[in-house]
Design a protein around this motif. Structure first.
Motif, PDB file in Angstrom:
ATOM      1  N   LEU A  11      23.958  93.870 -27.157  1.00  9.98           N
ATOM      2  CA  LEU A  11      25.049  94.018 -26.260  1.00  9.98           C
ATOM      3  C   LEU A  11      24.761  94.790 -25.180  1.00  9.98           C
ATOM      4  CD1 LEU A  11      28.221  93.379 -26.050  1.00  9.98           C
ATOM      5  CD2 LEU A  11      28.501  95.483 -27.128  1.00  9.98           C
ATOM      6  N   VAL A  12      25.411  94.393 -23.923  1.00  9.05           N
ATOM      7  CA  VAL A  12      24.913  94.933 -22.789  1.00  9.05           C
ATOM      8  C   VAL A  12      26.283  94.361 -21.738  1.00  9.05           C
ATOM      9  CG1 VAL A  12      23.718  92.901 -21.462  1.00  9.05           C
ATOM     10  CG2 VAL A  12      23.370  95.491 -20.741  1.00  9.05           C
ATOM     11  N   GLN A  13      26.441  95.521 -20.702  1.00  9.24           N
ATOM     12  CA  GLN A  13      27.656  95.107 -19.748  1.00  9.24           C
ATOM     13  C   GLN A  13      27.042  94.251 -18.621  1.00  9.24           C
ATOM     14  OE1 GLN A  13      28.949  99.280 -18.727  1.00  9.24           O
ATOM     15  NE2 GLN A  13      31.138  98.635 -19.539  1.00  9.24           N
ATOM     16  N   ALA A  14      28.186  93.588 -17.976  1.00  6.38           N
ATOM     17  CA  ALA A  14      27.584  92.761 -16.804  1.00  6.38           C
ATOM     18  C   ALA A  14      26.919  93.814 -15.824  1.00  6.38           C
ATOM     19  CB  ALA A  14      28.775  92.004 -16.386  1.00  6.38           C
ATOM     20  N   GLY A  15      25.803  93.039 -15.054  1.00  8.14           N
ATOM     21  CA  GLY A  15      24.926  93.859 -14.517  1.00  8.14           C
ATOM     22  C   GLY A  15      24.088  94.742 -14.829  1.00  8.14           C
ATOM     23  N   GLY A  16      23.790  94.815 -16.136  1.00  5.24           N
ATOM     24  CA  GLY A  16      22.870  95.356 -16.911  1.00  5.24           C
ATOM     25  C   GLY A  16      21.501  94.532 -17.303  1.00  5.24           C
ATOM     26  N   SER A  17      20.553  95.021 -18.078  1.00  7.99           N
ATOM     27  CA  SER A  17      19.229  94.495 -18.147  1.00  7.99           C
ATOM     28  C   SER A  17      19.208  94.515 -19.590  1.00  7.99           C
ATOM     29  CB  SER A  17      18.434  95.324 -17.424  1.00  7.99           C
ATOM     30  OG  SER A  17      18.617  95.121 -16.104  1.00  7.99           O
ATOM     31  N   ASP A  89      25.564  84.455 -19.320  1.00 10.66           N
ATOM     32  CA  ASP A  89      24.249  84.505 -19.978  1.00 10.66           C
ATOM     33  C   ASP A  89      24.478  84.733 -21.474  1.00 10.66           C
ATOM     34  OD1 ASP A  89      22.560  84.259 -17.468  1.00 10.66           O
ATOM     35  OD2 ASP A  89      23.245  86.490 -17.232  1.00 10.66           O
ATOM     36  N   THR A  90      25.466  84.850 -21.985  1.00  6.81           N
ATOM     37  CA  THR A  90      25.793  85.109 -23.621  1.00  6.81           C
ATOM     38  C   THR A  90      25.387  84.065 -24.234  1.00  6.81           C
ATOM     39  OG1 THR A  90      27.669  86.677 -23.032  1.00  6.81           O
ATOM     40  CG2 THR A  90      27.505  85.898 -25.237  1.00  6.81           C
ATOM     41  N   ALA A  91      24.470  83.984 -25.172  1.00  8.07           N
ATOM     42  CA  ALA A  91      23.889  83.101 -25.938  1.00  8.07           C
ATOM     43  C   ALA A  91      22.832  83.722 -26.868  1.00  8.07           C
ATOM     44  CB  ALA A  91      23.134  82.046 -24.892  1.00  8.07           C
ATOM     45  N   VAL A  92      22.609  82.634 -27.887  1.00 10.23           N
ATOM     46  CA  VAL A  92      21.366  83.022 -28.736  1.00 10.23           C
ATOM     47  C   VAL A  92      20.155  82.599 -28.125  1.00 10.23           C
ATOM     48  CG1 VAL A  92      20.064  82.472 -30.996  1.00 10.23           C
ATOM     49  CG2 VAL A  92      22.661  82.619 -30.885  1.00 10.23           C
ATOM     50  N   TYR A  93      19.143  83.437 -27.896  1.00 11.69           N
ATOM     51  CA  TYR A  93      17.928  83.120 -27.242  1.00 11.69           C
ATOM     52  C   TYR A  93      16.767  82.887 -28.148  1.00 11.69           C
ATOM     53  CZ  TYR A  93      20.037  84.526 -22.625  1.00 11.69           C
ATOM     54  OH  TYR A  93      20.722  84.348 -21.599  1.00 11.69           O
ATOM     55  N   TYR A  94      16.059  81.647 -27.935  1.00 11.05           N
ATOM     56  CA  TYR A  94      15.199  81.297 -28.930  1.00 11.05           C
ATOM     57  C   TYR A  94      13.828  81.378 -28.170  1.00 11.05           C
ATOM     58  CZ  TYR A  94      19.011  79.556 -31.763  1.00 11.05           C
ATOM     59  OH  TYR A  94      19.997  79.334 -32.592  1.00 11.05           O
ATOM     60  N   CYS A  95      12.833  81.814 -28.994  1.00  7.70           N
ATOM     61  CA  CYS A  95      11.399  81.775 -28.167  1.00  7.70           C
ATOM     62  C   CYS A  95      10.790  80.476 -28.962  1.00  7.70           C
ATOM     63  CB  CYS A  95      10.489  83.092 -28.928  1.00  7.70           C
ATOM     64  SG  CYS A  95       8.812  83.065 -28.705  1.00  7.70           S
ATOM     65  N   THR A 114      17.650  85.735 -31.084  1.00 10.86           N
ATOM     66  CA  THR A 114      18.068  86.703 -31.130  1.00 10.86           C
ATOM     67  C   THR A 114      19.533  86.713 -30.094  1.00 10.86           C
ATOM     68  OG1 THR A 114      17.875  89.002 -30.509  1.00 10.86           O
ATOM     69  CG2 THR A 114      16.648  87.429 -29.031  1.00 10.86           C
ATOM     70  N   GLN A 115      20.513  87.344 -30.323  1.00 11.14           N
ATOM     71  CA  GLN A 115      21.904  87.295 -30.129  1.00 11.14           C
ATOM     72  C   GLN A 115      21.790  88.429 -28.599  1.00 11.14           C
ATOM     73  OE1 GLN A 115      24.669  85.412 -30.621  1.00 11.14           O
ATOM     74  NE2 GLN A 115      25.414  86.059 -28.678  1.00 11.14           N
ATOM     75  N   VAL A 116      22.347  87.567 -27.417  1.00 10.51           N
ATOM     76  CA  VAL A 116      22.413  88.203 -26.329  1.00 10.51           C
ATOM     77  C   VAL A 116      24.102  88.184 -25.986  1.00 10.51           C
ATOM     78  CG1 VAL A 116      22.090  88.753 -23.870  1.00 10.51           C
ATOM     79  CG2 VAL A 116      20.227  88.136 -25.431  1.00 10.51           C
ATOM     80  N   THR A 117      24.547  89.263 -25.609  1.00  6.46           N
ATOM     81  CA  THR A 117      25.999  89.045 -25.505  1.00  6.46           C
ATOM     82  C   THR A 117      26.235  90.277 -24.211  1.00  6.46           C
ATOM     83  OG1 THR A 117      26.696  89.029 -27.805  1.00  6.46           O
ATOM     84  CG2 THR A 117      28.329  89.788 -26.202  1.00  6.46           C
ATOM     85  N   VAL A 118      26.750  89.518 -23.214  1.00  6.74           N
ATOM     86  CA  VAL A 118      27.188  90.234 -21.902  1.00  6.74           C
ATOM     87  C   VAL A 118      28.552  90.403 -21.708  1.00  6.74           C
ATOM     88  CG1 VAL A 118      26.788  90.418 -19.548  1.00  6.74           C
ATOM     89  CG2 VAL A 118      24.976  89.252 -21.003  1.00  6.74           C
ATOM     90  N   SER A 119      29.217  91.549 -21.748  1.00  2.80           N
ATOM     91  CA  SER A 119      30.439  91.838 -21.540  1.00  2.80           C
ATOM     92  C   SER A 119      30.894  92.107 -20.028  1.00  2.80           C
ATOM     93  CB  SER A 119      30.855  93.099 -22.442  1.00  2.80           C
ATOM     94  OG  SER A 119      30.374  94.145 -22.307  1.00  2.80           O
ATOM     95  N   SER A 120      32.247  91.794 -19.584  1.00  2.00           N
ATOM     96  CA  SER A 120      32.513  91.933 -18.352  1.00  2.00           C
ATOM     97  C   SER A 120      33.216  93.269 -18.236  1.00  2.00           C
ATOM     98  CB  SER A 120      33.494  90.542 -17.994  1.00  2.00           C
ATOM     99  OG  SER A 120      34.651  90.707 -18.836  1.00  2.00           O
TER     100      SER A 120
END
Length: 120
Positions: A11-17, A89-95, A114-120
């Motif tokens: 979980l990361v805030q918008a604008g983060g990495s 960009d929030t989604a499940v990312y697959y290799c 792996t789950q990536v969640t971007v909060s506003s």
């Protein structure tokens, strides 16, 4: 006999990495293209970035200039550096990797995601 293991989601805030990593293991003779895909709720799975064994990369227009894909052929790993993250960009990312496997030949393999969640 090929396993792809992703790490780095969260979980990361918008604008983060975030930096995602994927390691391939098994009876591998060679790996051709490696890439990252993602699937958001209600959407089709889409290609995010792909990189050839020679290091040539291509990106989806939606992530171009924000994400960078790289690989280490000696370690059979691929990474995705994601900067300026957006809620979209929030989604499940697959290799994914196109692998030539001992006694099987070429095939495409996927990680568990792996789950990536971007909060506003």
């Amino acid at each position: 006999q090929v396993q792809l293991v992703e790490s780095g989601g969260g979980l990361v805030q918008a604008g983060g990495s975030l930096r995602l990593s994927c390691a391939a293991s098994g009876t591998i003779l060679s790996i051709n293209d490696m890439g990252w895909y993602r699937q958001a709720p209600g959407k089709q799975r889409e290609l995010v970035a792909v990189i050839t064994s020679g290091g040539r990369a291509n990106y989806a227009d939606s992530v171009k200039n924000r994400f960078t894909i790289s690989r280490d052929n000696a370690k059979n790993t691929v990474s995705l550096q994601m900067n300026s993250l957006k809620p979209d960009d929030t989604a499940v990312y697959y290799c994914n990797a196109d692998v030539t496997v001992l006694l099987r030949g070429p095939a495409s393999y996927w990680g568990q995601g792996t789950q990536v969640t971007v909060s506003s």
